[in-house]
Write an enzyme that holds these catalytic residues in place. Structure first.
Site, PDB file in Angstrom:
ATOM      1  N   GLU A  65       6.302  -7.943   7.090  1.00 29.74           N
ATOM      2  CA  GLU A  65       4.962  -7.452   7.448  1.00 29.74           C
ATOM      3  C   GLU A  65       4.841  -5.998   7.025  1.00 29.74           C
ATOM      4  O   GLU A  65       5.681  -5.159   7.377  1.00 29.74           O
ATOM      5  CB  GLU A  65       4.670  -7.576   8.954  1.00 29.74           C
ATOM      6  N   GLU A  90       6.405   0.444   8.563  1.00 26.14           N
ATOM      7  CA  GLU A  90       5.315   1.215   9.165  1.00 26.14           C
ATOM      8  C   GLU A  90       5.663   2.700   9.038  1.00 26.14           C
ATOM      9  O   GLU A  90       6.815   3.081   9.186  1.00 26.14           O
ATOM     10  CB  GLU A  90       5.157   0.800  10.650  1.00 26.14           C
ATOM     11  N   ASP A 139      -5.258  -0.268   5.768  1.00 26.71           N
ATOM     12  CA  ASP A 139      -6.229   0.835   5.872  1.00 26.71           C
ATOM     13  C   ASP A 139      -7.367   0.594   4.883  1.00 26.71           C
ATOM     14  O   ASP A 139      -7.116   0.415   3.683  1.00 26.71           O
ATOM     15  CB  ASP A 139      -5.544   2.174   5.582  1.00 26.71           C
ATOM     16  N   LYS A 143     -14.922   4.629   1.696  1.00 29.80           N
ATOM     17  CA  LYS A 143     -15.721   5.499   0.817  1.00 29.80           C
ATOM     18  C   LYS A 143     -15.307   5.311  -0.639  1.00 29.80           C
ATOM     19  O   LYS A 143     -14.112   5.205  -0.931  1.00 29.80           O
ATOM     20  CB  LYS A 143     -15.485   6.973   1.196  1.00 29.80           C
ATOM     21  N   ASP A 175     -11.371  -6.792   7.625  1.00 28.87           N
ATOM     22  CA  ASP A 175     -12.761  -6.926   8.070  1.00 28.87           C
ATOM     23  C   ASP A 175     -13.686  -6.128   7.150  1.00 28.87           C
ATOM     24  O   ASP A 175     -14.826  -5.857   7.499  1.00 28.87           O
ATOM     25  CB  ASP A 175     -12.907  -6.480   9.538  1.00 28.87           C
TER      26      ASP A 175
HETATM   27  C1  LIG Z   1      -5.425  -0.203   9.915  1.00 26.37           C
HETATM   28  S1  LIG Z   1      -3.766  -0.173  10.435  1.00 26.37           S
HETATM   29  C2  LIG Z   1      -3.428  -1.865  10.885  1.00 26.37           C
HETATM   30  C3  LIG Z   1      -2.242  -1.976  11.790  1.00 26.37           C
HETATM   31  C4  LIG Z   1      -1.908  -3.402  12.248  1.00 26.37           C
HETATM   32  N1  LIG Z   1      -1.519  -4.246  11.146  1.00 26.37           N
HETATM   33  C5  LIG Z   1      -3.052  -3.999  13.004  1.00 26.37           C
HETATM   34  O1  LIG Z   1      -3.654  -4.981  12.503  1.00 26.37           O
HETATM   35  O2  LIG Z   1      -3.350  -3.526  14.104  1.00 26.37           O
HETATM   36  C6  LIG Z   1      -2.894  -0.019   8.913  1.00 26.37           C
HETATM   37  C7  LIG Z   1      -1.435   0.367   9.125  1.00 26.37           C
HETATM   38  O3  LIG Z   1      -0.768   0.447   7.870  1.00 26.37           O
HETATM   39  C8  LIG Z   1       0.146   1.538   7.937  1.00 26.37           C
HETATM   40  N2  LIG Z   1       0.425   1.991   6.566  1.00 26.37           N
HETATM   41  C9  LIG Z   1      -0.463   2.525   5.692  1.00 26.37           C
HETATM   42  N3  LIG Z   1       0.141   2.829   4.539  1.00 26.37           N
HETATM   43  C10 LIG Z   1       1.453   2.469   4.678  1.00 26.37           C
HETATM   44  C11 LIG Z   1       2.580   2.551   3.832  1.00 26.37           C
HETATM   45  N4  LIG Z   1       2.492   3.056   2.595  1.00 26.37           N
HETATM   46  N5  LIG Z   1       3.764   2.103   4.298  1.00 26.37           N
HETATM   47  C12 LIG Z   1       3.864   1.581   5.550  1.00 26.37           C
HETATM   48  N6  LIG Z   1       2.827   1.496   6.398  1.00 26.37           N
HETATM   49  C13 LIG Z   1       1.637   1.929   5.974  1.00 26.37           C
HETATM   50  C14 LIG Z   1      -0.585   2.578   8.760  1.00 26.37           C
HETATM   51  O4  LIG Z   1       0.288   3.544   9.317  1.00 26.37           O
HETATM   52  C15 LIG Z   1      -1.275   1.721   9.806  1.00 26.37           C
HETATM   53  O5  LIG Z   1      -0.510   1.569  10.967  1.00 26.37           O
END
Ligand SMILES: C[S@@+](CC[C@H](N)C(=O)[O-])C[C@H]1O[C@@H](n2cnc3c(N)ncnc32)[C@H](O)[C@@H]1O
Length: 235
Positions: A65, A90, A139, A143, A175
């Site tokens: 994941e 993460e 993420d 924009k 989403d």
């Molecule tokens: C919008 S959050 C979604 C978190 C979780 N999957 C959820 O559905 O609640 C996106 C996650 O991806 C992590 N993330 C973003 N870029 C990453 C990277 N290059 N390596 C590891 N994690 C990353 C962020 O820290 C964040 O916790």
């Protein structure tokens, strides 16, 4: 910065509120036990090529994941499938602390963590070694000027897809309609992947009710449509 350097950069938050004393203690005492890469004396990660199978004892089915957030999904999956190895990555310290606390409390031994940029992991895992990859609510960077920051792009998808075994699947939830279309476009251009029309979350939910992630809950609360994209590798 070069284009490659920009793609390697992490744009989101790495820290939130301060960790509790217990979380700090867990980090100090246990993170290395569950970490994929050990930390050198200078604090840098000791990156090396890895066959994910070697991270577990006699486990063939290995799933990854990316961006597990607070770790709810990974934890529930690991609990439900003790004979499967789960690897999670993460960058957000509070999320890693939250998952680590659950791993210790429930004595979970089929989760391994990469606390850092997932690119370090996917560039170092051997090809054809994973059964499933999950990316839940990456993420969104809505924009126009930020869209280049999106994790799921041509280059990263190429690495991810090379890690999957035959019949392996990649499941992505978002989403953001525009991001879903971007993902569909990238995946449909690959000859060896088929779109499977199945809501992997719903199927799992029948087994365990509260499998939602924080960001799935947010999307549902604001009435946003969630796109569940599931693809299978056919060779
Ligand atoms: C919008 S959050 C979604 C978190 C979780 N999957 C959820 O559905 O609640 C996106 C996650 O991806 C992590 N993330 C973003 N870029 C990453 C990277 N290059 N390596 C590891 N994690 C990353 C962020 O820290 C964040 O916790």
């Amino acid at each position: 910065m070069t284009e490659e350097g920009k793609q390697y950069k992490i744009f989101g938050r790495r820290k939130g509120k301060s960790l509790s004393n217990l979380q700090k203690e867990y980090f100090k005492n246990y993170i290395n036990d569950f970490s994929i890469f050990k930390t050198n004396d200078d604090g840098a990660l000791n990156l090396r090529k890895i066959n994910p199978k070697d991270l577990f004892d006699c486990i063939e089915d290995i799933r990854l994941e990316i961006g597990f957030g607070m770790g709810d999904f990974l934890f529930e999956k690991a609990l439900a499938h003790p004979n499967v190895g789960f690897v999670g990555c993460e960058v957000f310290e509070n999320g890693v602390a939250s998952l680590l606390a659950k791993i210790i409390k429930f004595r979970i031994n089929n989760i391994r963590i990469h606390f850092g940029n997932c690119l370090d992991l996917i560039h170092n895992f051997n090809c054809l070694t994973l059964n499933k990859i999950y990316i839940l609510f990456p993420d969104p960077w809505p924009k126009t000027k930020h869209k280049k920051r999106r994790f799921f792009n041509e280059n990263n998808s190429m690495y991810l897809c090379s890690l999957l075994k035959k019949n392996g699947t990649i499941s992505i939830a978002t989403d953001i309609e525009d991001y879903a279309n971007q993902i569909l476009g990238i995946m449909q251009s690959k000859d060896n992947f088929n779109y499977i029309d199945s809501n992997f979350f719903q199927t799992e939910k029948k087994i365990k009710k509260n499998l939602d992630t924080k960001y799935q809950q947010k999307a549902l609360k604001f009435g946003r449509k969630i796109n569940y994209l599931n693809f299978k590798k056919n060779d």
